[in-house]
Design a protein around this motif. Structure first.
Motif, mmCIF file in Angstrom:
data_model
loop_
_atom_site.group_PDB
_atom_site.id
_atom_site.type_symbol
_atom_site.label_atom_id
_atom_site.label_comp_id
_atom_site.label_asym_id
_atom_site.label_seq_id
_atom_site.Cartn_x
_atom_site.Cartn_y
_atom_site.Cartn_z
ATOM 1 N N UNK A 14 0.828 -1.205 0.000
ATOM 2 C CA UNK A 14 0.000 0.000 0.000
ATOM 3 C C UNK A 14 0.862 1.255 0.000
ATOM 4 N N UNK A 15 1.919 1.260 0.789
ATOM 5 C CA UNK A 15 2.802 2.427 0.827
ATOM 6 C C UNK A 15 3.466 2.634 -0.539
ATOM 7 N N UNK A 16 3.925 1.553 -1.152
ATOM 8 C CA UNK A 16 4.561 1.663 -2.468
ATOM 9 C C UNK A 16 3.571 2.163 -3.524
ATOM 10 N N UNK A 17 2.366 1.619 -3.522
ATOM 11 C CA UNK A 17 1.362 2.042 -4.500
ATOM 12 C C UNK A 17 0.961 3.491 -4.273
ATOM 13 N N UNK A 22 1.191 9.087 -5.971
ATOM 14 C CA UNK A 22 1.405 10.500 -5.661
ATOM 15 C C UNK A 22 2.506 11.132 -6.505
ATOM 16 N N UNK A 23 3.499 10.340 -6.920
ATOM 17 C CA UNK A 23 4.677 10.931 -7.554
ATOM 18 C C UNK A 23 4.961 10.456 -8.975
ATOM 19 N N UNK A 33 -4.524 4.306 -7.790
ATOM 20 C CA UNK A 33 -3.442 3.920 -6.879
ATOM 21 C C UNK A 33 -3.647 4.511 -5.490
ATOM 22 N N UNK A 34 -4.050 5.768 -5.433
ATOM 23 C CA UNK A 34 -4.287 6.396 -4.122
ATOM 24 C C UNK A 34 -5.447 5.731 -3.394
ATOM 25 N N UNK A 41 -4.016 -0.030 3.121
ATOM 26 C CA UNK A 41 -3.233 0.302 4.305
ATOM 27 C C UNK A 41 -4.101 0.304 5.561
ATOM 28 N N UNK A 42 -5.268 0.894 5.480
ATOM 29 C CA UNK A 42 -6.168 0.898 6.642
ATOM 30 C C UNK A 42 -6.480 -0.526 7.085
#
Length: 132
Positions: A14-17, A22-23, A33-34, A41-42
């Motif tokens: 989740x952090x990678x996606x 975002x970038x 993706x967001x 993640x939640x």
């Protein structure tokens, strides 16, 4: 052990996606993706939180599996998979909802089983309960 490893990997994914959304991505891909990262993640954190609770492992698996299916279909579409993958996404959402409902039922059952004990402990002693 397997559930906590899967939940941790889901959190990392989740952090990678989310970071790529975002970038590195633009347009609908960035939004998919967001959104996927947010839900995954939640529910990875929720799975890690509930797995030690009585009856929490089933909910944890719903969170990990549902989050993977929900987010995974969004991730696939962000990277070019056909849009019909979006029809699978609600199945992951249903598994997430099921996980929360399992926790609610468990909590209600636990409350019912201890309600009588709470009343007994809170009631004043009667003449037969007092020491001689």
């Amino acid at each position: 052990m397997l559930l906590d490893a899967c939940a941790a990997l889901a959190g990392a994914m989740a952090v990678a996606a989310g970071a790529y959304g975002a970038h590195g991505a633009t347009g609908p891909a960035a939004e998919w993706l967001r959104t996927g990262a947010h839900y995954q993640l939640i529910h990875a954190v929720a799975a890690l939180t509930v797995m030690a609770r009585p009856g929490g492992r089933a909910a944890g698996w719903c969170f990990v599996g549902g989050g993977g299916l929900f987010a995974g279909t969004l991730y696939l579409m962000a990277f070019g998979a056909p849009r019909w993958f979006g029809a699978i996404t609600p199945l992951g959402g249903a598994a997430l909802i099921l996980g929360w409902l399992l926790l609610a039922v468990r909590a209600l059952r636990a409350g019912r089983s201890t309600a009588g004990a709470d009343r007994i402990a809170a009631s004043p002693p009667t003449a037969g309960d007092r020491p001689c």
